[in-house]
Scaffold this active site. Structure first.
Site, PDB file in Angstrom:
ATOM      1  N   LYS A 171      82.675  97.560 -15.906  1.00 18.25           N
ATOM      2  CA  LYS A 171      83.156  96.572 -14.926  1.00 18.25           C
ATOM      3  C   LYS A 171      84.323  97.160 -14.130  1.00 18.25           C
ATOM      4  O   LYS A 171      84.378  97.037 -12.907  1.00 18.25           O
ATOM      5  CB  LYS A 171      83.582  95.273 -15.639  1.00 18.25           C
ATOM      6  CG  LYS A 171      82.387  94.469 -16.121  1.00 18.25           C
ATOM      7  CD  LYS A 171      82.762  93.337 -17.069  1.00 18.25           C
ATOM      8  CE  LYS A 171      81.498  92.714 -17.663  1.00 18.25           C
ATOM      9  NZ  LYS A 171      81.741  91.730 -18.688  1.00 18.25           N
ATOM     10  N   GLN A 219      86.513  89.196 -21.836  1.00 23.78           N
ATOM     11  CA  GLN A 219      85.328  89.796 -22.455  1.00 23.78           C
ATOM     12  C   GLN A 219      85.044  89.122 -23.802  1.00 23.78           C
ATOM     13  O   GLN A 219      85.925  89.018 -24.657  1.00 23.78           O
ATOM     14  CB  GLN A 219      85.546  91.309 -22.643  1.00 23.78           C
ATOM     15  CG  GLN A 219      84.318  92.049 -23.125  1.00 23.78           C
ATOM     16  CD  GLN A 219      83.157  92.002 -22.130  1.00 23.78           C
ATOM     17  OE1 GLN A 219      83.326  92.219 -20.947  1.00 23.78           O
ATOM     18  NE2 GLN A 219      81.968  91.706 -22.620  1.00 23.78           N
ATOM     19  N   ASP A 245      82.896  84.462 -13.736  1.00 23.59           N
ATOM     20  CA  ASP A 245      81.725  84.489 -14.632  1.00 23.59           C
ATOM     21  C   ASP A 245      80.890  83.221 -14.458  1.00 23.59           C
ATOM     22  O   ASP A 245      79.723  83.182 -14.853  1.00 23.59           O
ATOM     23  CB  ASP A 245      82.191  84.567 -16.093  1.00 23.59           C
ATOM     24  CG  ASP A 245      82.041  85.962 -16.676  1.00 23.59           C
ATOM     25  OD1 ASP A 245      81.230  86.732 -16.139  1.00 23.59           O
ATOM     26  OD2 ASP A 245      82.735  86.263 -17.664  1.00 23.59           O
TER      27      ASP A 245
END
Ligand code: NAP
Length: 301
Positions: A54, A98, A121
């Protein structure tokens, strides 16, 4: 018939180039770049490799990137305070925590603490609600379903009036992609069926799908005779079925298979995604897209 391959690796390159150009343009006109923070708690090897990818991608497209690594012992209250800090940081447009988090931390509490306007997200209940309403309400579609829809559209597959069958009803893939495909609008407007382990005749539903989206996590679940000739098959499944030695690096790597019997399905479908190299590369790409969107919402452009 041999199906046209929808390659996520190629679509990713195209979208990342588009994002890079847009970031440069915004920087020139507004003096700002999207800011993304990735919060990694602990040292789970899979999490480290996802976060590293990422970060690498964020740098590639010209974002400001902050990697905030925290000890696995961090108290829940300290992690909440950290999120609050980034919620209030004007230079940050996207906050990514995460998962999984250590057991002593309530994941739901942490994800719900993220400002919904920085939830790139798309997992915050506010964004799930926005997705359900559809249209202009949608801010951050969750990344894997957004990638799936993008692949279908870019492959030129007609969605309006199509019979879409989604195998799986998880909150991160099945439910959101089903919801997105039934919305009234471009790239959607389909008639959607969702099937799962409670479904009586899985094969019968799959057989009438013009677009079959499979996210079950069961290797080879979808048999070739379940596939409608000429249909579009999106295989989201990523299943480790063994190990092999990489020809490139000489190191041990996982052998990955999808949920669809690919070798047989490619002779029946009109379009199909491979595993690996299909849906997989799209998820991080759409995370970048959402972070860029977040800055654009803020700038009102
Ligand atoms: P999940 O949370 O385990 O959900 C799987 C869903 O499939 C459940 O709804 C389950 O039904 C259904 N299912 C399982 N076995 C079935 C069967 N035999 N018949 C009918 N339905 C069945 O999984 P997920 O997180 O959605 O992920 C699914 C797959 O996609 C995994 O292989 C995962 O690794 C992959 N994935 C890939 C990406 C990516 O490429 N970027 C991202 C996310 C996930 P019930 O609800 O009835 O249990």
């Amino acid at each position: 018939m041999t199906a046209t391959l929808i390659k996520g690796t190629e679509i990713r390159e195209k979208i990342l180039e588009e994002i890079t150009a847009e970031v440069a343009d915004i920087k020139e006109k507004h003096g700002k770049v999207p800011g993304l923070v990735t919060i990694l708690v602990g040292e789970n090897p899979a999490s480290i490799s996802y976060v590293t990818l990422k970060i690498k991608t964020a740098h590639r497209v010209g974002f400001k990137e902050i990697q905030d690594n925290q000890s696995p012992d961090i108290a829940e209250s300290d992690l909440l305070a950290l999120i609050e800090k980034y919620n209030n940081d004007e230079s940050i447009n996207g906050i990514l925590v995460q998962l999984p988090l250590p057991k002593h931390i309530d994941e739901k509490k942490i994800l719900n603490a993220i400002d919904p306007d920085k939830d790139v997200d798309g997992f915050h209940p506010v964004n799930v609600g926005r997705l359900m309403i559809g249209g202009n309400e949608v801010k951050f579609p969750p990344c894997t379903p957004a990638g799936i829809q993008e692949m279908i559209v870019r492959a030129g597959v007609e969605t309006k009036g199509a019979e879409v069958v989604v195998v799986g009803r998880s909150n991160i893939v099945g439910k959101p992609i089903a919801n997105m495909m039934l919305q009234k609008g471009p790239g959607a407007n389909a008639t959607v069926t969702v099937v799962h382990t409670g479904t009586k005749d899985l094969a019968a539903h799959c057989k009438r799908a013009d677009i079959l989206i499979v996210a079950a996590g069961v290797p080879g679940l979808v048999k070739p005779e379940w596939i409608k000739p000429g249909s579009c098959v999106i295989d989201v499944g990523v299943n480790r079925v063994g190990e092999k030695i990489s020809e490139k690096t000489g190191k041990k790597i996982a052998i990955l298979r999808g949920d669809v019997d690919f070798d047989a399905a490619i002779e029946i479908a009109g379009f199909i995604t491979p595993v690996p190299g299909g849906v997989g590369p799209m998820t991080i790409t759409m995370l970048m897209q959402n972070t860029l969107k977040s800055l654009k919402y803020k700038l009102g452009i």
